[in-house]
Write a protein that holds these residues in place. Structure first.
Motif, PDB file in Angstrom:
ATOM      1  N   MET A   1     -86.023  18.103   2.740  1.00  0.00           N
ATOM      2  CA  MET A   1     -84.324  18.525   3.343  1.00  0.00           C
ATOM      3  C   MET A   1     -83.755  19.969   2.225  1.00  0.00           C
ATOM      4  SD  MET A   1     -81.235  16.199   1.127  1.00  0.00           S
ATOM      5  CE  MET A   1     -82.372  14.661   1.883  1.00  0.00           C
ATOM      6  N   LEU A   2     -82.653  20.312   3.435  1.00  0.00           N
ATOM      7  CA  LEU A   2     -82.320  21.884   2.972  1.00  0.00           C
ATOM      8  C   LEU A   2     -80.861  22.040   2.975  1.00  0.00           C
ATOM      9  CD1 LEU A   2     -83.993  23.461   6.213  1.00  0.00           C
ATOM     10  CD2 LEU A   2     -85.234  23.023   4.241  1.00  0.00           C
ATOM     11  N   LYS A   3     -80.571  22.765   2.458  1.00  0.00           N
ATOM     12  CA  LYS A   3     -79.446  23.219   1.859  1.00  0.00           C
ATOM     13  C   LYS A   3     -78.282  23.713   2.990  1.00  0.00           C
ATOM     14  CE  LYS A   3     -75.840  25.247  -1.246  1.00  0.00           C
ATOM     15  NZ  LYS A   3     -76.027  26.248  -2.274  1.00  0.00           N
ATOM     16  N   PRO A   4     -77.753  22.477   3.734  1.00  0.00           N
ATOM     17  CA  PRO A   4     -76.759  22.487   4.504  1.00  0.00           C
ATOM     18  C   PRO A   4     -76.746  24.240   4.852  1.00  0.00           C
ATOM     19  CG  PRO A   4     -75.086  21.786   3.402  1.00  0.00           C
ATOM     20  CD  PRO A   4     -76.559  21.591   2.326  1.00  0.00           C
ATOM     21  N   GLU A   5     -75.900  24.799   5.651  1.00  0.00           N
ATOM     22  CA  GLU A   5     -74.987  26.669   6.200  1.00  0.00           C
ATOM     23  C   GLU A   5     -73.978  26.631   5.791  1.00  0.00           C
ATOM     24  OE1 GLU A   5     -76.373  29.607   5.643  1.00  0.00           O
ATOM     25  OE2 GLU A   5     -78.371  29.188   4.697  1.00  0.00           O
ATOM     26  N   PHE A   6     -72.461  26.580   5.785  1.00  0.00           N
ATOM     27  CA  PHE A   6     -70.933  26.431   6.086  1.00  0.00           C
ATOM     28  C   PHE A   6     -71.012  27.574   6.817  1.00  0.00           C
ATOM     29  CE2 PHE A   6     -71.623  22.815   2.438  1.00  0.00           C
ATOM     30  CZ  PHE A   6     -72.010  22.134   3.269  1.00  0.00           C
ATOM     31  N   ARG A   7     -70.253  27.886   7.686  1.00  0.00           N
ATOM     32  CA  ARG A   7     -69.347  29.054   8.454  1.00  0.00           C
ATOM     33  C   ARG A   7     -68.171  29.013   7.441  1.00  0.00           C
ATOM     34  NH1 ARG A   7     -67.711  27.464  14.273  1.00  0.00           N
ATOM     35  NH2 ARG A   7     -67.246  25.767  12.855  1.00  0.00           N
ATOM     36  N   VAL A   8     -68.181  30.488   6.653  1.00  0.00           N
ATOM     37  CA  VAL A   8     -67.017  31.180   6.213  1.00  0.00           C
ATOM     38  C   VAL A   8     -66.174  31.151   6.621  1.00  0.00           C
ATOM     39  CG1 VAL A   8     -66.451  32.784   4.209  1.00  0.00           C
ATOM     40  CG2 VAL A   8     -68.693  31.784   3.838  1.00  0.00           C
ATOM     41  N   ARG A   9     -64.701  31.276   6.312  1.00  0.00           N
ATOM     42  CA  ARG A   9     -63.256  31.193   7.294  1.00  0.00           C
ATOM     43  C   ARG A   9     -62.478  31.995   6.932  1.00  0.00           C
ATOM     44  NH1 ARG A   9     -61.817  25.562  10.147  1.00  0.00           N
ATOM     45  NH2 ARG A   9     -59.971  27.229  11.064  1.00  0.00           N
ATOM     46  N   ARG A  10     -62.012  33.027   7.023  1.00  0.00           N
ATOM     47  CA  ARG A  10     -60.951  33.612   5.683  1.00  0.00           C
ATOM     48  C   ARG A  10     -59.333  33.222   6.331  1.00  0.00           C
ATOM     49  NH1 ARG A  10     -62.950  36.356   2.641  1.00  0.00           N
ATOM     50  NH2 ARG A  10     -64.877  38.292   3.150  1.00  0.00           N
ATOM     51  N   LEU A  11     -59.089  32.031   7.009  1.00  0.00           N
ATOM     52  CA  LEU A  11     -58.444  31.329   8.045  1.00  0.00           C
ATOM     53  C   LEU A  11     -58.275  29.900   8.231  1.00  0.00           C
ATOM     54  CD1 LEU A  11     -56.701  34.001  10.321  1.00  0.00           C
ATOM     55  CD2 LEU A  11     -55.919  33.924   7.131  1.00  0.00           C
ATOM     56  N   GLY A  12     -57.596  29.173   8.471  1.00  0.00           N
ATOM     57  CA  GLY A  12     -57.745  27.913   8.818  1.00  0.00           C
ATOM     58  C   GLY A  12     -57.522  26.801   7.719  1.00  0.00           C
ATOM     59  N   GLN A  13     -58.391  25.701   7.649  1.00  0.00           N
ATOM     60  CA  GLN A  13     -58.131  25.349   7.322  1.00  0.00           C
ATOM     61  C   GLN A  13     -60.154  25.146   6.591  1.00  0.00           C
ATOM     62  OE1 GLN A  13     -58.027  21.307   8.940  1.00  0.00           O
ATOM     63  NE2 GLN A  13     -56.419  20.358   8.293  1.00  0.00           N
ATOM     64  N   ARG A  14     -60.159  25.317   5.135  1.00  0.00           N
ATOM     65  CA  ARG A  14     -61.237  25.760   4.821  1.00  0.00           C
ATOM     66  C   ARG A  14     -61.060  24.944   2.906  1.00  0.00           C
ATOM     67  NH1 ARG A  14     -57.408  29.589   4.279  1.00  0.00           N
ATOM     68  NH2 ARG A  14     -56.942  30.624   2.747  1.00  0.00           N
ATOM     69  N   TYR A  15     -62.089  24.953   3.060  1.00  0.00           N
ATOM     70  CA  TYR A  15     -62.513  24.713   1.248  1.00  0.00           C
ATOM     71  C   TYR A  15     -63.170  25.770   0.495  1.00  0.00           C
ATOM     72  CZ  TYR A  15     -62.725  19.724   2.885  1.00  0.00           C
ATOM     73  OH  TYR A  15     -62.072  17.765   3.503  1.00  0.00           O
ATOM     74  N   ALA A  16     -62.665  25.602  -0.757  1.00  0.00           N
ATOM     75  CA  ALA A  16     -63.358  26.941  -2.263  1.00  0.00           C
ATOM     76  C   ALA A  16     -64.860  26.428  -1.767  1.00  0.00           C
ATOM     77  CB  ALA A  16     -62.620  26.720  -3.646  1.00  0.00           C
TER      78      ALA A  16
END
Length: 169
Positions: A1-16
């Motif tokens: 099982m691999l750690k997921p790769e989440f896209r990093v966003r600077r605007l819009g809905q995002r989590y810390a």
């Protein structure tokens, strides 16, 4: 099982990022049975809440929420039909819906929707229910709106209500 790769966003809905990374690390450790601390539970995943950075980068809300929904299935010892309270699903039984959560746009109150859906599913699947749901109940269903706290996606809940009305007709 691999750690997921989440896209990093600077605007819009995002989590810390750091909060998401900490929970993901615990989920992976639990799923791989290498946890040194307390294992992550399904309730903990469902109740996860992350800060939304006012400025700066964060992970895509949609990607993180999708990963968390998928991660529930990986946890060791989780019953197959947990929401129905049975260890094995009953053939022909309709599965309970899962709704996406929203945080920065209007949604429906999670507890109210969960309570109503639980009654609907018990009614359509012939389970024990104190007050069976009728078509009229589905048509008249109203849930409190949420705006700043977590809520269920309105479009998904409304689509489920349409389906539930068909089931009960």
């Amino acid at each position: 099982m691999l750690k997921p790769e989440f896209r990093v966003r600077r605007l819009g809905q995002r989590y810390a990022c750091e909060e998401v990374d900490a929970l993901v690390a615990r989920i992976l450790a639990t799923a791989e049975r290498r946890s040194v601390g307390p294992d992550v539970t399904v309730d903990e995943i469902r109740g996860a809440a992350f800060r939304t950075p006012l400025l700066g980068p964060g992970y895509s809300v949609e990607e993180v929420d999708n990963f968390l929904a998928e991660a529930e299935r990986w946890l060791p010892g989780r019953p197959a039909a947990e929401s129905a309270g049975r260890a094995t699903p009953v053939p022909g039984e309709r599965p309970a819906p899962q709704f996406a959560t929203v945080r920065l746009r209007e949604g429906y109150a999670v507890d109210e929707v969960d309570d109503f859906v639980e009654r609907v599913m018990a009614t359509v699947n012939g389970g024990p229910v104190s007050r069976p749901v009728t078509v009229r109940d589905v048509r008249n269903a109203q849930f409190s709106p949420t705006r700043l706290s977590e809520g269920y996606d309105i479009v998904e809940v409304d689509a489920f209500l349409d389906t539930a009305e068909e089931w009960l007709s």
